[in-house]
Design a protein around this motif. Sequence first.
Motif, PDB file in Angstrom:
ATOM      1  N   TYR A 236     -17.449   1.663  -5.782  1.00 42.32           N
ATOM      2  CA  TYR A 236     -16.173   2.149  -6.316  1.00 42.32           C
ATOM      3  C   TYR A 236     -15.626   3.285  -5.468  1.00 42.32           C
ATOM      4  CZ  TYR A 236     -16.606  -0.826 -10.321  1.00 42.32           C
ATOM      5  OH  TYR A 236     -16.689  -1.937 -11.112  1.00 42.32           O
ATOM      6  N   ASP A 237     -16.537   4.165  -5.022  1.00 45.13           N
ATOM      7  CA  ASP A 237     -16.049   5.301  -4.243  1.00 45.13           C
ATOM      8  C   ASP A 237     -15.996   4.895  -2.767  1.00 45.13           C
ATOM      9  OD1 ASP A 237     -15.124   7.696  -3.461  1.00 45.13           O
ATOM     10  OD2 ASP A 237     -16.827   8.873  -4.173  1.00 45.13           O
TER      11      ASP A 237
ATOM     12  N   ARG B  27      -3.124   7.246  -9.414  1.00 49.06           N
ATOM     13  CA  ARG B  27      -4.341   8.046  -9.505  1.00 49.06           C
ATOM     14  C   ARG B  27      -4.532   8.925  -8.278  1.00 49.06           C
ATOM     15  NH1 ARG B  27      -9.089   4.239 -12.130  1.00 49.06           N
ATOM     16  NH2 ARG B  27     -10.285   6.163 -11.973  1.00 49.06           N
TER      17      ARG B  27
ATOM     18  N   GLN C 194      -4.695  13.762  -6.151  1.00 47.08           N
ATOM     19  CA  GLN C 194      -6.148  13.934  -6.013  1.00 47.08           C
ATOM     20  C   GLN C 194      -6.608  14.121  -4.573  1.00 47.08           C
ATOM     21  OE1 GLN C 194      -8.177  10.798  -8.162  1.00 47.08           O
ATOM     22  NE2 GLN C 194      -7.885  11.831 -10.112  1.00 47.08           N
TER      23      GLN C 194
ATOM     24  N   GLY D 160     -13.835  16.256  -7.085  1.00 45.14           N
ATOM     25  CA  GLY D 160     -14.377  15.348  -8.083  1.00 45.14           C
ATOM     26  C   GLY D 160     -15.626  15.922  -8.709  1.00 45.14           C
TER      27      GLY D 160
ATOM     28  N   ARG E  40     -11.779   9.323  -4.393  1.00 48.17           N
ATOM     29  CA  ARG E  40     -11.289   9.737  -5.712  1.00 48.17           C
ATOM     30  C   ARG E  40     -10.720   8.542  -6.503  1.00 48.17           C
ATOM     31  NH1 ARG E  40     -12.486  12.415  -7.952  1.00 48.17           N
ATOM     32  NH2 ARG E  40     -11.100  14.080  -8.616  1.00 48.17           N
ATOM     33  N   GLY E  41      -9.862   8.823  -7.470  1.00 49.10           N
ATOM     34  CA  GLY E  41      -9.399   7.757  -8.366  1.00 49.10           C
ATOM     35  C   GLY E  41      -8.706   6.607  -7.639  1.00 49.10           C
TER      36      GLY E  41
ATOM     37  N   TYR F 271     -11.424   4.251  -6.538  1.00 50.58           N
ATOM     38  CA  TYR F 271     -12.066   3.591  -7.691  1.00 50.58           C
ATOM     39  C   TYR F 271     -11.163   2.465  -8.193  1.00 50.58           C
ATOM     40  CZ  TYR F 271     -14.004   8.417  -7.937  1.00 50.58           C
ATOM     41  OH  TYR F 271     -14.523   9.646  -7.656  1.00 50.58           O
TER      42      TYR F 271
END
Lengths: 136, 488
Positions: free
Chosen positions: B102-103, B198, B202, B207, B246-247, B250
């Motif tokens: 995801y990251d 997102r 960011q 995080g 970050r988001g 993801y």
Amino acid sequence: MYEVIEHTADIGLRVSAATLEELFAEAGRGLLALVVENPEAVEPRQSLDLALAAAAVEYLLFDWLAELLRVFDSRHLLLGAFQVQIDGLALRARASGETADPARHRLLREIKAITYHRLSVARVNGGWRAEFIVDI
Amino acid sequence: MESQRGYQGPLEQLDACRWRIPRAYKPGMRVDGIIYANAELIERVRADPAPEQVANVACLPGIQVASLAMPDIHWGYGFCIGGVCATDPEEGGIISPGGVGYDINCGVRLVRSQIHWADLAPRLEALVGALFQAIPSGVGRGGRYRFPNVELRELMVEGPRALIARGLATERDIEFTEAHGRLEGADPGQVSEQALERGENQCGTLGAGNHFLEVQVVEHVADASAAQAFGLAEDMVCVMIHSGSRGLGYQVCDDALRALRGVPESYGIVLPDRQLACAPAGSPQGRAYIAAMRAAADFAWCNRQLLMWQTREVFAAVLGRSWQELGMELVYDVAHNIAKFEEHVVDGRRRRVWVHRKGATRAFPPGHPEIPAAYSAVGQPVLIPGDMGRASWVLAGQPGSMRQTFGSTCHGAGRLMSRTAAMRGASKRQISEELASRGVIARAASRRGLAEEQPGAYKDVNAVVDVVAEAGLSKKVARLRPVGVIKG
């Protein structure tokens, strides 16, 4: 009811409820408790209507949780009270909560995503049970 | 079947640092699994379900040589953490978002300085406090930089080079970033609006979880000439930054996995775990993910660039000298969650393969064309964060990595203890006080977050690094000890 599943790097939840609707609501509350140390402090000050559809019930649960997470990450909105209606593989829900306030909400950890690893939704003893693992 | 009980299958010792899961272990395995560990670490590995995941990855179409795992291996979701998987598109090789994580482009950068530890020590508390104030960390924190849609797209195409004109990066910073912080073929058009939303505020935020910013001191130089090339010397102060996309990243991964529902089946791919979802690298679905993943990777390099920039500003403000005067130059920036299309020799033939590094670091050897000229004689810097109480390492890539692991090595200490177990163990302890007694000042947004990341939750990074050094994947250059820690 929900309980934490141990995982080396991440964390999971096992959720059980009498109905599928309650299962989804309980999973949402469990998710909130992974993010906020004191979820009881989250008040239903604003609401959000959600509508989702998926090809399988576990994907519907996944999409539901992923949506709650995305709302938190992009709008800092903590959602902890849910009215859920499920018709077949379509969900309509009203989710209520409030903007995260560090003075009142002890934010615990960042959940990056819901994962498909060991994702399950099943009927057990006349009720429902789900498991999912989140990426931290 | 995976369970927290650990791995029940075969692990055959090949030599002092390699263990094999034979292809015959389970139906569907196309290659062996190979885990790098010594006799002591392998017992830890066996106690974790991760080897089963190594075997599962061996089932992926087009996988070459072996499903590899580094000594910091631990249980992930789908792929294990610490895994390397190379696939050849000419043999139906797949690309898998789960093989990146995801990251996307979670990674590490190391900034050196000309500051002696003795000169900083009296100011450390003020410095750590100022860093904690200035650098956004923790759950749900936005940053001071805002990149609305159009600008965000520019960052995703150009990487940190786009920050030079904004006065937030230098040419030298770009030169010392893996891939110059820019992957060819990044396409923001493949990144969803949700991901853009997102990412908007960011970029330049740390995080939470295992991400950190640490003030460190070079405590031991293991290879004087390599350390000199990297600009590292004993007692000098450094800053290590660990964060990712970050988001935004993801969401890119989440979107890709959603788009891949039902897709493996449509290509006749049978998967032992849904989280291994994939598509042939050349398929429309595969190409769409690759373009979005590259865009997210570029964003992650921008994120670490801005984290470094803010760090330079804080050092300058607290110490009253410009960051240039303090010699705060970037040593290097490496990705450890990424898929790269690289040239490797497989069965005596040069081939381009998709190298998935999921918690593994590129470790190119001396002379490789993709490393900065200044490091060409010693190899690519490899940055290995340990836990916040012990040490981190700087290594240099070695030729063995090209022969054995598609130019890869470990990425960290690797978790040992689940988050819940770490929390139980810490219920009556003050982790920050324990760290203080070891000479480490730690500031975290969440006390419980700090407990989950306590030193005891990780393997000993020194043991992990010993294995990759002995196996010839990378050599030891310098050990750094943490003195100030910022956590989310």
